[in-house]
Enzyme design. Structure first.
Site, short mmCIF file in Angstrom:
data_model
loop_
_atom_site.label_atom_id
_atom_site.label_comp_id
_atom_site.label_asym_id
_atom_site.label_seq_id
_atom_site.Cartn_x
_atom_site.Cartn_y
_atom_site.Cartn_z
N PRO A 1 0.83 -1.20 0.00
CG PRO A 1 0.13 -0.92 2.21
CD PRO A 1 0.90 -1.86 1.32
CD GLU B 1 -7.41 3.56 -11.89
OE1 GLU B 1 -7.19 4.72 -12.32
OE2 GLU B 1 -7.80 3.31 -10.75
CB CYS C 1 -8.04 8.42 -11.05
SG CYS C 1 -6.69 7.99 -9.99
C1 SIN Z 1 -9.58 6.21 -8.39
O1 SIN Z 1 -9.71 7.39 -8.19
O2 SIN Z 1 -8.51 5.75 -8.80
C2 SIN Z 1 -10.67 5.23 -8.15
C3 SIN Z 1 -11.98 5.83 -8.02
C4 SIN Z 1 -13.10 4.83 -8.01
O3 SIN Z 1 -12.91 3.62 -8.00
O4 SIN Z 1 -14.23 5.30 -8.01
#
Ligand code: SIN
Length: 491
Positions: free
Chosen positions: A186, A260, A294
Site C-alpha cells: 500500500p 490504472e 482519478c
Molecule cells: C480512483 O480514483 O482511482 C478510483 C476511483 C473509483 O474507483 O471510483
C-alpha cells in the site's frame, strides 16, 4: 466547531496493526516510516520500512503457496473471498475509522469506501466459479482444439492513498479468484487500511501465503517486484509518471502489467441538460474525497446558453459544503492528503486566476489551516490553464464555455489521458455521438458517480492499460492456454 476525535475508539482494536503481514506472521522491523493524520498533522504511528531482502523473502513464500492455491477450485476460492467480504462489512465502522484517520476523508465516505471495497471481494467470490474455456471448431478432422485460462502466478499490487481499501480489494478479489496469490504494497501514506485487510483475510481463513501485506517506500519494493522472476504480474494504481516508469522497467523482463493511472475528466453540460441534476452530479463527482480521485471531474465545459445558470447553482451548492476533520459530524470535505497536494491545488487556482478566471467561491487555503482548502469554483478559465492541462486532485471546479458539440469534443479530447468523462444532456442522439467520440475508457451520462464492481474500470491513452472489476477483471491475472489435441477419431 465540534470536538475532534484524534484517536478513534475501535470495537475490534486488533484491526489496527503497525507491523506487516508476511511469511505467515505479523512482523515488525527496526526501520520504520511515520504515518501522519492529514487533518491534525499528528503522527498516528509507524509501519516497517522493509528493505528489498524482506520483499524477496515474501515473494519466495508466495511462490511456494502459488502451486497450492492454483489447484483449489474456483468455488473454494470464492468461499474465502466471500468470507473476507463479509468480515469487512461486519467491521466496517472500525475499518472506516482507520481510513478517516490516515486518509482524512469524511467518516461517511470511508464507510462508503469500505462497502465499495467489500463489493469487489463479493463480486469476485462469484466470478471465481465462472472462468470458462472454449472448444474451438477444428481445422482438421483428426484434431480437437480447446483453450482454457490459467492463473498467471504471484501478483504484486502497488496501490495509492486516495482509496486505501478499494484499490486493494479490486485487485485482490480478481487475482485470488483467478488462482493467483498476492503481495500488496500500500501507499506508505495510508498503510493501516491495508494491514487491517490482512487481519480480516487471516480471519477469513485465507492461507497466509495467499495474501501478504508489506510496507515501505515504493522504489525498492517496486524494483524487487519488477526484477524478481517469481513475480509474474504487477498491478499499479497511481500517477501517469510512475506508470510509465514501471512500463519501461517491466519491458526487459516481459512482466505483465495492469496500470490504472490518472485522468483529466471533462464534465460536459449541454444546453438541454437538466441543470439541477448536472449540478448535483458535479458536486458528487468533483468534491468526493476532496477532489482526490482519478475519475473526478477536472474540467467543466458548459454550453454558453446555460453557463450562467449552471455556475450560479453550483456556487450555491459548493459554498454549503462543510469542511473539517472527517471524524466530525456532518463533514463533507476533509483535508488534502499532504503539503505536496495542497501546494498543487493552490498553484492551479492561482494560475487560473492569473489567466483571467473569476473565482466565484473559495479560492484559498481554508481558515482551519494545515492542508484544508476551500471548495472552489472558477468561471471563465482558459483551456490553457494548468487546471485544464493536468489533474488538480483537489476541490477545484474550473468552468469554461463552449458553443458547439464539435468544440466540446475537441476540448474534452485535447489531453494525453482518458479515464472518465461526464456528459449531461437530454438529446439521445447527441449523447450517443459524444459517447462515441470521446476518448476515455468510461463515460457517465447524467450521473455523477460511475464506479461499481460490475463494470470494467480503466482508461485509454496515458490513463493506462487493463480493466478492473466486472467480468473482465479476472483476465488480468490469467494466461490463455490453447491445446491442440491430435490423433483423434475422424469425424
Ligand atoms: C480512483 O480514483 O482511482 C478510483 C476511483 C473509483 O474507483 O471510483
Amino acid at each position: 466547531m465540534e470536538e475532534t476525535i484524534t484517536s478513534p475508539n475501535f470495537a475490534h482494536s486488533s484491526l489496527f496493526r503497525t507491523s506487516c503481514y508476511y511469511l505467515g506472521h505479523w512482523k515488525s522491523y527496526e526501520k520504520t516510516i511515520s504515518v501522519i493524520d492529514p487533518a491534525t498533522g499528528e503522527t498516528i504511528g509507524t509501519v516497517p520500512n522493509l528493505p528489498r531482502e524482506e520483499i524477496r523473502k515474501a515473494i519466495d513464500y508466495a511462490f511456494l503457496e502459488q502451486s497450492k492455491w492454483s489447484k483449489t477450485t474456483g468455488k473454494e476460492r470464492g468461499k474465502y473471498l466471500r468470507a473476507w467480504s463479509e468480515l469487512m462489512l461486519r467491521n466496517k465502522d472500525d475499518l472506516a475509522k482507520i481510513m478517516t484517520w490516515e486518509q482524512g476523508k469524511p467518516l461517511a465516505e470511508s464507510i462508503g469506501e469500505i462497502e465499495y471495497a467489500a463489493s469487489y471481494l463479493e463480486w469476485f467470490s462469484e466470478e471465481a466459479k465462472r472462468s470458462y474455456g472454449d472448444i474451438i471448431p477444428t481445422h482438421r478432422n483428426d484434431v480437437r482444439l480447446l483453450s482454457w485460462r490459467e492463473p498467471i502466478g504471484v501478483s504484486g499490487f502497488l496501490t495509492p492513498w486516495n482509496f486505501p481499501s478499494s484499490m486493494i480489494t479490486r485487485k485482490a478479489g480478481a487475482a485470488l479468484a483467478a488462482g493467483c496469490v498476492a503481495i500488496s504494497k500500500p501507499s506508505e501514506i495510508t498503510p493501516y487500511s491495508a494491514l487491517a485487510l490482512a487481519v480480516l483475510a487471516q480471519e477469513a481463513g485465507i492461507p497466509p501465503g495467499v495474501f501478504q501485506v508489506v510496507t515501505g517506500f515504493p522504489e525498492h519494493i517496486a524494483d524487487e517486484f519488477l526484477e524478481n522472476p517469481k513475480m509474474k504480474k504487477i498491478s499499479f494504481t497511481g500517477s501517469v509518471r510512475v506508470g510509465k516508469l514501471l512500463l519501461e522497467k517491466a519491458a526487459p523482463k516481459m512482466k505483465r502489467l495492469s496500470l490504472e493511472l490518472g485522468g483529466n475528466a471533462p464534465f460536459i453540460v449541454f444546453s438541454d441538460a437538466n441543470i439541477q441534476d448536472a449540478v448535483k452530479g458535479a458536486v458528487l463527482s468533483k468534491f468526493r474525497n476532496t477532489g482526490q480521485t482519478c475519475v473526478c471531474a477536472n474540467r467543466f465545459l458548459v454550453h454558453e446558453k446555460v453557463i450562467s445558470e449552471f455556475s450560479q447553482l453550483l456556487v450555491k451548492e459548493v459554498s454549503k459544503l462543510k469542511v473539517g476533520n472527517g471524524f466530525d459530524e456532518g463533514i463533507q470535505q476533509g483535508p488534502l492528503i499532504n503539503e505536496v497536494g495542497f501546494k498543487k491545488v493552490k498553484n492551479h487556482v492561482e494560475n487560473a486566476a492569473s489567466l483571467g478566471g473569476k473565482i466565484l467561491t473559495g479560492g484559498k487555503p481554508h481558515s482551519l489551516g494545515g492542508t484544508f482548502f476551500e471548495p472552489t469554483v472558477i468561471l471563465g478559465v482558459p483551456t490553457t490553464a494548468l487546471c485544464f492541462q493536468e489533474e488538480t486532485f483537489g476541490p477545484v471546479a474550473p468552468i469554461c464555455s463552449f458553443r458547439t458539440e464539435e468544440e466540446a469534443i475537441h476540448i474534452a479530447n485535447n489531453t494525453n489521458v482518458g479515464l472518465a468523462s461526464y456528459i449531461y444532456g437530454r438529446d439521445h442522439a447527441l449523447i450517443w455521438r459524444v459517447s462515441e467520440s470521446i476518448e476515455s475508457g468510461m463515460v457517465s451520462v447524467n450521473e455523477g458517480i460511475l464506479s461499481t464492481e460490475q463494470v470494467p474500470f480503466g482508461g485509454v491513452k496515458d490513463s493506462g492499460m487493463g480493466r478492473e472489476g466486472s467480468k473482465y477483471g479476472m483476465e488480468e491475472y490469467q494466461e490463455l492456454k490453447y491445446i491442440c489435441w491430435g490423433g483423434q477419431k475422424k469425424i
